[in-house]
Enzyme design. Structure first.
Site, PDB file in Angstrom:
ATOM      1  N   LYS A  89       0.811  -1.214   0.000  1.00 17.81           N
ATOM      2  CA  LYS A  89       0.000   0.000   0.000  1.00 17.81           C
ATOM      3  C   LYS A  89       0.850   1.272   0.000  1.00 17.81           C
ATOM      4  O   LYS A  89       0.478   2.272  -0.610  1.00 17.81           O
ATOM      5  CB  LYS A  89      -0.897   0.031   1.240  1.00 17.81           C
ATOM      6  CG  LYS A  89      -1.958  -1.038   1.318  1.00 17.81           C
ATOM      7  CD  LYS A  89      -2.816  -0.837   2.554  1.00 17.81           C
ATOM      8  CE  LYS A  89      -3.782  -1.996   2.747  1.00 17.81           C
ATOM      9  NZ  LYS A  89      -3.084  -3.232   3.156  1.00 17.81           N
TER      10      LYS A  89
ATOM     11  N   GLU B  90      -3.319  -4.332  -7.909  1.00 18.19           N
ATOM     12  CA  GLU B  90      -4.708  -4.685  -7.600  1.00 18.19           C
ATOM     13  C   GLU B  90      -4.905  -5.006  -6.119  1.00 18.19           C
ATOM     14  O   GLU B  90      -5.916  -4.648  -5.515  1.00 18.19           O
ATOM     15  CB  GLU B  90      -5.144  -5.887  -8.439  1.00 18.19           C
ATOM     16  CG  GLU B  90      -6.548  -6.382  -8.165  1.00 18.19           C
ATOM     17  CD  GLU B  90      -7.600  -5.320  -8.420  1.00 18.19           C
ATOM     18  OE1 GLU B  90      -8.236  -4.878  -7.438  1.00 18.19           O
ATOM     19  OE2 GLU B  90      -7.778  -4.926  -9.568  1.00 18.19           O
TER      20      GLU B  90
ATOM     21  N   GLY C 143      -6.769 -14.066  14.184  1.00 20.05           N
ATOM     22  CA  GLY C 143      -5.738 -13.518  13.308  1.00 20.05           C
ATOM     23  C   GLY C 143      -6.200 -12.378  12.427  1.00 20.05           C
ATOM     24  O   GLY C 143      -5.465 -11.885  11.587  1.00 20.05           O
TER      25      GLY C 143
ATOM     26  N   ASP D 244      -6.038   1.923   8.351  1.00 14.11           N
ATOM     27  CA  ASP D 244      -5.946   1.053   7.180  1.00 14.11           C
ATOM     28  C   ASP D 244      -6.941   1.495   6.109  1.00 14.11           C
ATOM     29  O   ASP D 244      -6.606   1.627   4.932  1.00 14.11           O
ATOM     30  CB  ASP D 244      -6.201  -0.397   7.585  1.00 14.11           C
ATOM     31  CG  ASP D 244      -6.238  -1.338   6.392  1.00 14.11           C
ATOM     32  OD1 ASP D 244      -5.189  -1.522   5.742  1.00 14.11           O
ATOM     33  OD2 ASP D 244      -7.316  -1.878   6.089  1.00 14.11           O
TER      34      ASP D 244
ATOM     35  N   LYS E  28      -6.602   3.275   2.038  1.00 10.06           N
ATOM     36  CA  LYS E  28      -7.309   2.795   0.844  1.00 10.06           C
ATOM     37  C   LYS E  28      -8.159   3.902   0.217  1.00 10.06           C
ATOM     38  O   LYS E  28      -8.310   3.957  -1.005  1.00 10.06           O
ATOM     39  CB  LYS E  28      -8.159   1.579   1.212  1.00 10.06           C
ATOM     40  CG  LYS E  28      -7.290   0.388   1.607  1.00 10.06           C
ATOM     41  CD  LYS E  28      -8.096  -0.751   2.211  1.00 10.06           C
ATOM     42  CE  LYS E  28      -7.176  -1.888   2.648  1.00 10.06           C
ATOM     43  NZ  LYS E  28      -7.921  -2.994   3.277  1.00 10.06           N
TER      44      LYS E  28
ATOM     45  N   GLY F 103      -6.038 -12.209   3.287  1.00 12.01           N
ATOM     46  CA  GLY F 103      -5.745 -13.640   3.196  1.00 12.01           C
ATOM     47  C   GLY F 103      -4.558 -13.911   2.282  1.00 12.01           C
ATOM     48  O   GLY F 103      -4.352 -13.199   1.297  1.00 12.01           O
TER      49      GLY F 103
END
Length: 346
Positions: free
Chosen positions: A127, A151, A208, A222, A226, A324
């Site tokens: 990022k 992406e 997690g 976070d 974005k 993930g």
């Protein structure tokens, strides 16, 4: 096309992509004419290995999963750092998946610039560089006639950037809003079931989803990153961290959740940006009570979603996993296949 790939960083995301590439090697070649060899890996903790003829990635995965160093790989040259791997290997495409400081974008910005200036394609899930220098890096790629794909920086493998670039091409996009952080969405889901914020956060940490220090998620940092990325890349408005209003979910109580329920609404942490009539923008990350008929209100658990506001189609919403190892690894594959298509058209 036959790609020569080099990994800069080989943590969970790099290993996730490798598993996908190995499992789908035949279908990628047959259906997409995408063929590859991995010629180099450089990782600050695992070491490095380079073989211009290609590495046996099954062996590499076995090594790292056993906790061994890349120095234990039986062949190839060892000891090259990231910059040397980028410059001196015969790789034509760099997969940049190192840890990055999102405030500075380093070391990934230097890795990406070095690769682009060396005439090599880059795909990355970092990022930091996109938040700090997305437009500059895209211009650098164009100047050197190579490609830069990212992406995975917004919704992991759920194609937020590709949806904008390809499926919504020709639309004027006036804004967006979305659930851009799966951890906070998971916490709010559990709170709606009756958990306290503290218990929901603890459960998210056990699974997690949340780090030991959850500040980046629960305080909206976070999601803020974005919003900056989407505003710069999708809306074409150059903004930084300081231009986004931000509030996290830490002050939402069980009483707030119940009150929203009684009103037929549901709390979500929403990242959004809207272009105003005068051309200015309003960007924020803020908890919102959404009516249940809003597409985003029905998105539960650690799932992400994003709505684009278009002139031809109206609001268009995409929903999918936002994190993930395999999911984020898949985002890198999307970028690789896009580069493959572009090169085949040339």
């Amino acid at each position: 096309m036959n790609f020569k790939l080099a990994f800069i960083g080989f943590g969970t995301v790099g290993q996730g992509l490798t598993e996908i590439l190995l499992e789908k090697k035949e279908i990628l070649a047959k259906k997409y004419d995408f063929q590859y060899s991995v010629v180099a890996i450089s990782d600050i903790l695992k070491g490095s290995v380079y073989d211009k003829n290609g590495l046996d990635m099954k062996k590499v995965l076995e090594l790292v999963k056993q906790g061994k160093k890349l120095d234990d790989y039986p062949m190839g040259n060892k000891g090259m750092n990231a910059i040397d791997t980028i410059k001196k290997s015969n790789a034509d495409t760099i997969i940049e998946v190192t840890y990055t400081d999102v405030k500075t974008g380093e070391p990934a910005i230097t890795h990406i610039k070095t690769a682009l200036q060396s005439g090599k394609n880059v795909v990355s899930t970092n990022k930091g560089p996109v938040v700090k220098q997305a437009i500059d890096l895209l211009d650098l790629a164009k100047e050197n006639r190579v490609n830069y794909g990212f992406e995975g920086v917004v919704l992991a493998g759920t194609p937020a950037i590709n949806l904008f670039e390809h499926c919504l091409a020709g639309n004027k996009i006036s804004g967006f809003k979305g659930i851009l952080n799966g951890t906070t969405n998971y916490i709010l889901t559990r709170m709606e079931e009756g958990m306290s914020y503290e218990d929901a956060l603890k459960k998210a940490q056990e699974l997690g989803y949340a780090e030991a220090d959850p500040t980046g998620d629960v305080e909206g940092l976070d999601a803020l990153g974005k919003v900056v990325i989407l505003t710069n890349v999708v809306l074409g408005k150059k903004i930084g961290w300081q231009d986004v209003e931000r509030k996290g979910i830490t002050q939402i109580t069980k009483k707030d959740i119940e009150e929203a329920k009684s009103q037929g609404k549901r709390w979500k942490l929403i990242g959004s940006c809207e272009i105003q009539k005068n051309g200015s923008i309003t960007a924020k990350v803020w908890p919102e009570k959404l009516p249940l008929n809003d597409p985003l209100a029905g998105v539960m658990e650690a799932t992400n979603a994003l709505t684009y506001y278009t002139d031809e189609l109206g609001p268009v919403t995409i929903v999918g996993p936002g994190a993930g190892r395999r999911e984020t690894g898949f985002a890198l594959l999307i970028d690789l296949l896009n580069i493959n298509r572009k090169l085949k058209r040339q």
